[in-house]
Motif scaffolding. Sequence first.
Motif, PDB file in Angstrom:
ATOM      1  N   GLU A 175       0.860  -1.179   0.000  1.00 20.14           N
ATOM      2  CA  GLU A 175       0.000   0.000   0.000  1.00 20.14           C
ATOM      3  C   GLU A 175       0.893   1.224   0.000  1.00 20.14           C
ATOM      4  N   VAL A 200      -4.056   0.676  -1.935  1.00 17.06           N
ATOM      5  CA  VAL A 200      -3.407  -0.510  -2.497  1.00 17.06           C
ATOM      6  C   VAL A 200      -3.262  -0.328  -4.001  1.00 17.06           C
ATOM      7  N   ASN A 228      -2.890  -1.318  -7.883  1.00 18.81           N
ATOM      8  CA  ASN A 228      -3.390  -2.490  -8.600  1.00 18.81           C
ATOM      9  C   ASN A 228      -2.290  -3.515  -8.841  1.00 18.81           C
ATOM     10  N   GLN A 271       0.041  -8.660  -9.247  1.00 26.66           N
ATOM     11  CA  GLN A 271      -1.239  -8.005  -9.013  1.00 26.66           C
ATOM     12  C   GLN A 271      -1.508  -7.970  -7.512  1.00 26.66           C
ATOM     13  N   ASN A 272      -1.900  -6.802  -6.999  1.00 31.17           N
ATOM     14  CA  ASN A 272      -2.192  -6.663  -5.574  1.00 31.17           C
ATOM     15  C   ASN A 272      -3.674  -6.789  -5.243  1.00 31.17           C
ATOM     16  N   VAL A 273      -4.538  -6.751  -6.275  1.00 29.35           N
ATOM     17  CA  VAL A 273      -5.974  -6.760  -6.035  1.00 29.35           C
ATOM     18  C   VAL A 273      -6.640  -7.961  -6.705  1.00 29.35           C
ATOM     19  N   ASP A 274      -7.815  -8.302  -6.194  1.00 32.29           N
ATOM     20  CA  ASP A 274      -8.568  -9.410  -6.774  1.00 32.29           C
ATOM     21  C   ASP A 274      -9.557  -8.880  -7.807  1.00 32.29           C
ATOM     22  N   GLY A 279     -11.341  -5.730  -7.046  1.00 31.78           N
ATOM     23  CA  GLY A 279     -10.539  -4.540  -6.807  1.00 31.78           C
ATOM     24  C   GLY A 279     -10.094  -4.407  -5.368  1.00 31.78           C
ATOM     25  N   GLN A 280     -10.327  -5.445  -4.570  1.00 30.25           N
ATOM     26  CA  GLN A 280      -9.917  -5.437  -3.167  1.00 30.25           C
ATOM     27  C   GLN A 280      -8.538  -6.083  -3.027  1.00 30.25           C
ATOM     28  N   ALA A 281      -7.852  -5.795  -1.917  1.00 35.90           N
ATOM     29  CA  ALA A 281      -6.535  -6.380  -1.680  1.00 35.90           C
ATOM     30  C   ALA A 281      -6.613  -7.901  -1.798  1.00 35.90           C
ATOM     31  N   HIS A 282      -5.768  -8.473  -2.650  1.00 33.11           N
ATOM     32  CA  HIS A 282      -5.802  -9.918  -2.896  1.00 33.11           C
ATOM     33  C   HIS A 282      -5.238 -10.645  -1.678  1.00 33.11           C
TER      34      HIS A 282
END
Length: 329
Positions: free
Chosen positions: A160, A166, A168, A208-211, A214-217
Amino acid sequence: KAPAAAILLLAPSSGASIAYCIRRSTEMMLAALALSSALAATAPQDLARPAPIAGLDSAQLSASPNIWLTHGFLPPELVAHVRSKVPTDEGAYSPCIGQVDEFDSKKCTFVPVKGDAIIEGVVAKVGQAWDVDIARLSAGGLPIIRYLPGAPPVGKHGDEDRHGVVPNATLVMYLTEATGGDASGGRTVFPEAGVTVTPLPGSVLSFQNVDERGQAHPLARHLVSAVPADAVGDRLVVQIPIAHQAGVRPFAYAEHVSGNKKPGEHESLHGTAAQKGAYQAAIAAGMSIAVAFMAAKAGKFETGDAAALEEQAKQTGKFLAEDFSAAKK
């Protein structure tokens, strides 16, 4: 893909004409297709994936989250040039985001882009390979992270920025290789994804940091193994976050990203023997991670202190509700 119900023709009733039913069925199908297209357009794309450009040697290491490794993105002469621009003046460095206590072993800075034709070319290549706008990155400079020999491991975290946003995706461009007696030093590890990457100069790790929402993976949390004390030199990386906001082309920007440590987390990992012992004692007693971290910060733990430590943790405002759940024995 349109829902099956929207594709079926409506059966004509006694008061409805066949033409009307066909028209209504067509309207339903078009509406379903429009909704499907809208959902596809808003779903996060795989910003970690490099474009299939000739000469790039890229491999996907994980599909959940998307993790890619591109070998030889920068040839040795370009790596050497970027490294030559990394400041030697200690005054050019500041603590990395949320990691003031680690400043003796981990430092952050920026390398200017504008005015250096070679580094401008490096940034342009990033923009081409990941199809992102590079204006912000060019203006702010290349974010550099420097790990000194003997640097302790960086605990598992999700990326972050300083605003708590966070990104993407994150690109990690390695400028050095692992040296010293421990060949596993300085590796980037995604425990839940089962991915471990050993740094090689010129290679780029992108993830990729998000699922899909669009939330933190949950599987994108990663760590960095310790740098051996006998390492020949510093571990150097360029870290480039990528963001994608609605209605805006994906862009790379000039910020360091990392996981902000919770109070007491540093002490639990790298503190004195008393601090580490207090943390371990609290965990062994079935306390929550919030209580255990606060015990580490205090350097002592007694079962009777649990309520006070929990209240101290709540007062910091740094812990999530799940951090107060009792540890499983």
